[in-house]
Each structure stands twice: as structure tokens, then as C-alpha cells.
Write a protein that holds these residues in place. Structure first.
Motif, PDB file in Angstrom:
ATOM      1  N   ASP A  74      13.254  53.936  58.578  1.00 45.63           N
ATOM      2  CA  ASP A  74      12.729  52.899  57.687  1.00 45.63           C
ATOM      3  C   ASP A  74      11.317  53.332  57.320  1.00 45.63           C
ATOM      4  O   ASP A  74      10.405  53.263  58.143  1.00 45.63           O
ATOM      5  N   VAL A  75      11.136  53.819  56.107  1.00 42.96           N
ATOM      6  CA  VAL A  75       9.843  54.382  55.719  1.00 42.96           C
ATOM      7  C   VAL A  75       8.740  53.334  55.681  1.00 42.96           C
ATOM      8  O   VAL A  75       7.552  53.684  55.649  1.00 42.96           O
ATOM      9  N   THR A  76       9.096  52.053  55.695  1.00 43.27           N
ATOM     10  CA  THR A  76       8.083  50.996  55.693  1.00 43.27           C
ATOM     11  C   THR A  76       7.614  50.650  57.094  1.00 43.27           C
ATOM     12  O   THR A  76       6.689  49.846  57.248  1.00 43.27           O
ATOM     13  N   ASP A  77       8.224  51.250  58.124  1.00 40.58           N
ATOM     14  CA  ASP A  77       7.919  50.935  59.523  1.00 40.58           C
ATOM     15  C   ASP A  77       7.259  52.145  60.179  1.00 40.58           C
ATOM     16  O   ASP A  77       7.916  53.170  60.393  1.00 40.58           O
ATOM     17  N   PRO A  78       5.971  52.068  60.502  1.00 39.28           N
ATOM     18  CA  PRO A  78       5.286  53.224  61.096  1.00 39.28           C
ATOM     19  C   PRO A  78       5.951  53.745  62.360  1.00 39.28           C
ATOM     20  O   PRO A  78       6.010  54.962  62.566  1.00 39.28           O
ATOM     21  N   SER A  79       6.467  52.852  63.210  1.00 39.45           N
ATOM     22  CA  SER A  79       7.097  53.312  64.447  1.00 39.45           C
ATOM     23  C   SER A  79       8.401  54.059  64.163  1.00 39.45           C
ATOM     24  O   SER A  79       8.742  55.022  64.847  1.00 39.45           O
ATOM     25  N   SER A  80       9.139  53.622  63.137  1.00 35.03           N
ATOM     26  CA  SER A  80      10.360  54.315  62.749  1.00 35.03           C
ATOM     27  C   SER A  80      10.042  55.704  62.213  1.00 35.03           C
ATOM     28  O   SER A  80      10.722  56.680  62.554  1.00 35.03           O
ATOM     29  N   VAL A  81       9.015  55.812  61.401  1.00 37.98           N
ATOM     30  CA  VAL A  81       8.610  57.112  60.856  1.00 37.98           C
ATOM     31  C   VAL A  81       8.156  58.044  61.975  1.00 37.98           C
ATOM     32  O   VAL A  81       8.514  59.231  62.006  1.00 37.98           O
ATOM     33  N   ALA A  98      13.700  57.887  49.099  1.00 37.43           N
ATOM     34  CA  ALA A  98      13.763  56.449  49.403  1.00 37.43           C
ATOM     35  C   ALA A  98      12.889  55.664  48.433  1.00 37.43           C
ATOM     36  O   ALA A  98      11.742  56.037  48.168  1.00 37.43           O
ATOM     37  N   GLY A  99      13.430  54.605  47.878  1.00 40.73           N
ATOM     38  CA  GLY A  99      12.683  53.801  46.918  1.00 40.73           C
ATOM     39  C   GLY A  99      13.578  52.727  46.344  1.00 40.73           C
ATOM     40  O   GLY A  99      14.666  52.460  46.848  1.00 40.73           O
ATOM     41  N   GLY A 100      13.115  52.112  45.280  1.00 43.30           N
ATOM     42  CA  GLY A 100      13.935  51.096  44.637  1.00 43.30           C
ATOM     43  C   GLY A 100      13.112  50.127  43.822  1.00 43.30           C
ATOM     44  O   GLY A 100      11.876  50.114  43.889  1.00 43.30           O
ATOM     45  N   ALA A 101      13.820  49.334  43.037  1.00 43.23           N
ATOM     46  CA  ALA A 101      13.208  48.268  42.231  1.00 43.23           C
ATOM     47  C   ALA A 101      13.832  46.946  42.662  1.00 43.23           C
ATOM     48  O   ALA A 101      15.025  46.902  42.969  1.00 43.23           O
ATOM     49  N   PHE A 102      13.040  45.889  42.638  1.00 41.28           N
ATOM     50  CA  PHE A 102      13.519  44.630  43.205  1.00 41.28           C
ATOM     51  C   PHE A 102      13.352  43.430  42.283  1.00 41.28           C
ATOM     52  O   PHE A 102      13.642  42.305  42.674  1.00 41.28           O
ATOM     53  N   ASP A 103      12.878  43.654  41.070  1.00 44.33           N
ATOM     54  CA  ASP A 103      12.814  42.567  40.101  1.00 44.33           C
ATOM     55  C   ASP A 103      12.649  43.156  38.706  1.00 44.33           C
ATOM     56  O   ASP A 103      12.373  44.344  38.550  1.00 44.33           O
ATOM     57  N   VAL A 121       7.808  50.362  49.706  1.00 43.48           N
ATOM     58  CA  VAL A 121       8.936  51.286  49.807  1.00 43.48           C
ATOM     59  C   VAL A 121       8.673  52.571  49.029  1.00 43.48           C
ATOM     60  O   VAL A 121       8.867  53.684  49.546  1.00 43.48           O
ATOM     61  N   ASN A 122       8.236  52.435  47.786  1.00 39.02           N
ATOM     62  CA  ASN A 122       8.118  53.603  46.915  1.00 39.02           C
ATOM     63  C   ASN A 122       6.884  54.450  47.180  1.00 39.02           C
ATOM     64  O   ASN A 122       6.954  55.684  47.095  1.00 39.02           O
ATOM     65  N   VAL A 123       5.763  53.805  47.461  1.00 43.62           N
ATOM     66  CA  VAL A 123       4.499  54.540  47.561  1.00 43.62           C
ATOM     67  C   VAL A 123       4.048  54.720  49.009  1.00 43.62           C
ATOM     68  O   VAL A 123       3.969  55.844  49.506  1.00 43.62           O
ATOM     69  N   LEU A 124       3.786  53.619  49.700  1.00 41.95           N
ATOM     70  CA  LEU A 124       3.258  53.738  51.060  1.00 41.95           C
ATOM     71  C   LEU A 124       4.259  54.395  51.998  1.00 41.95           C
ATOM     72  O   LEU A 124       3.884  55.203  52.856  1.00 41.95           O
ATOM     73  N   GLY A 125       5.528  54.062  51.841  1.00 42.08           N
ATOM     74  CA  GLY A 125       6.537  54.702  52.666  1.00 42.08           C
ATOM     75  C   GLY A 125       6.606  56.199  52.438  1.00 42.08           C
ATOM     76  O   GLY A 125       6.756  56.989  53.377  1.00 42.08           O
ATOM     77  N   THR A 126       6.486  56.599  51.189  1.00 39.40           N
ATOM     78  CA  THR A 126       6.495  58.024  50.852  1.00 39.40           C
ATOM     79  C   THR A 126       5.284  58.737  51.435  1.00 39.40           C
ATOM     80  O   THR A 126       5.395  59.827  52.004  1.00 39.40           O
TER      81      THR A 126
END
Length: 263
Positions: A74-81, A98-103, A121-126
Motif C-alpha cells: 500500500d503505497v500510502t502506508d509508510p510501514s507497508s512501503v 499505482a494511482g487512480g482518479a476518484f472524482d 496515491v498518485n504523488v506521495l505514494g510514488t
């Protein structure tokens, strides 16, 4: 001179059957869509593929079918990364998919929670995963970092501000890293797809199958995930002195972000 070629060299003969042989490629968002297609294609090219995503049931099924390795991510979770990076002994290629649009809201009706999710998801996770894997990429001696962005990162359009803002962020992230890593044997490559019909992207964004179908209605042959995977495979299998800074790929029916032929 004979015998001086690096063991990690990617200067391959054009007739090599398995250009990825001996190299490890990490693909994020690999449980569906472009990520799954890319993992499948790179395995066929001879790469040792590590698939990362949250949905382990789908991930493990795909990994088993292509001979890859599935790891929860989960790229949004520091511990997962951190756990994901710690499980890898070698990384030659990172495909940040990993990314996506939500609205699809106008700015005046912006849902800030959706904006935050899109950016996370798109930026910080990357950024989070790229930073974590950069030491391993450096150690490979001939590494590739691929950013799967979007034409939305180059051109804005009505109702797309949360997504276009995030993908503009991914685009400038790629440009900045290329400058910062200049002189190191790490290529920074960006693939910017236009209209791609996958099973989940528009559904996640618009919330209904009818609305998702309407996006592609009347469009003759929109891109599919395998088309983008083909582009990714091509850029990372060029001789390593060749850097494809930015590849924009659209279906023939889409002349521009706002110009689509419909039958």
C-alpha cells in the motif's frame, strides 16, 4: 574491449529473446489494469517480476500464472512501503504504476477528501516507494525508474482538477529526478497514456458502470492495458544509454485531450 562489459549492462543484441534475463522488475498497482498487463509482459520478456498491490488474492493468482512474486503493498502506508522494500534483495527496474482518479467534480464542487486521496496515491505514494527503493536501484548499476503518468499531467480539462493536479505532480517528479540523477546509471522514463479502457479506472472515478461505459462510447479502439504495457517494455529494453524521457501514447481516435472521434 572484450571482457569489459558490466554484468548489469543492458546493451543487448536486437535478436536477444529474453532482454530482461537476470533483471528484477518491480511493478506497483499490479493487481489489475496496466499494472497487471505490465507484470505479465515483463515476465514474458524474461524479467524476474515482483508484483506489489493491496489485493493479495488477485496478486497471488497473477504471480502464480506468470512465475512472479507477489508482495503486499500500500503505497500510502509508510510501514507497508518499508516492509516491501525490506523484502527485496535486488531491484533493477521500478514501474511506478499505482494511482487512480476518484472524482470528476468541478473545482467549485471539490471534495477535498477526494483530492487528498488522489494526491496521496498518485504523488506521495510514488515518492515514498521511489525513495525507499533508490538504494537498491543504485546498487544494480544500470537501473530504470518508470513513471506511468497521464496526458492529464500535461493538459488540464473541466471536471478533472484533482486528477490533473496529481498527474502534473507525477510529471514534474519525473523531470526533477532526471535532473537530480544526471550522471548516475539510472534512467528516468515517463509514459503518459491518453484514453485507456481498463476494467476499473473510470468505474472507480465515476461510481457506476453506465457512467464508465459512456466515457468510451462510440470511440473506435481506445487503448487497452496491454498497449501501455508494450510501451513500458519497449522503453526499458532499449540500450541503457538511450533514455526515453517522455512517451505520449493515445488511441488514433483521440487527437487531443478534448478531441475524440466518436462513431
Amino acid at each position: 574491449m572484450p571482457g569489459t562489459e558490466s554484468p548489469h549492462s543492458t546493451h543487448r543484441r536486437p535478436d536477444d529473446r529474453f532482454p530482461g534475463s537476470g533483471r528484477t522488475a518491480v511493478v506497483t498497482g499490479a493487481s489489475s489494469g496496466i499494472g497487471a498487463a505490465t507484470a505479465t509482459r515483463l515476465a514474458a520478456e524474461g524479467f524476474d517480476v515482483v508484483l506489489g498491490a493491496r489485493r493479495m488474492d488477485r496478486l497471488e493468482s497473477l504471480a502464480a500464472s506468470i512465475g512472479g512474486r507477489a508482495l503486499p503493498l500500500d503505497v500510502t502506508d509508510p510501514s507497508s512501503v518499508e516492509a516491501f522494500a525490506g523484502a527485496l534483495d535486488r531491484v533493477d527496474v521500478l514501474v511506478n504504476n499505482a494511482g487512480g482518479a476518484f472524482d470528476a467534480n468541478r473545482v467549485e464542487a471539490a471534495d477535498l477528501d477526494s483530492w487528498a486521496q488522489t494526491y496521496e496515491v498518485n504523488v506521495l505514494g510514488t515518492v515514498r516507494l521511489t525513495k525507499a527503493l533508490l538504494p537498491a536501484l543504485r546498487a544494480s548499476g544500470a537501473a530504470d525508474v518508470v513513471f506511468v503518468s497521464s496526458t492529464a499531467g500535461l493538459v488540464s480539462y473541466e471536471g478533472g482538477a484533482s486528477y490533473t493536479a496529481a498527474k502534473h505532480g507525477v510529471h514534474t517528479l519525473a523531470e526533477t529526478m532526471r535532473l537530480e540523477l544526471n550522471g548516475e546509471p539510472i534512467r528516468v522514463l515517463e509514459i503518459a497514456p491518453g484514453m485507456v479502457r481498463t476494467e476499473e479506472f473510470s468505474l472507480n472515478r465515476l461510481g457506476s458502470a453506465d457512467k464508465a461505459d459512456a466515457v468510451y462510447r462510440g470511440v473506435r479502439e481506445p487503448l487497452v492495458a496491454e498497449d501501455v504495457a508494450d510501451c513500458i517494455a519497449w522503453v526499458i529494453t532499449r540500450p541503457h544509454h538511450v533514455n526515453i524521457d517522455l512517451m505520449i501514447v493515445r488511441p488514433l481516435a483521440q487527437a487531443a485531450q478534448h478531441k475524440v472521434a466518436r462513431e
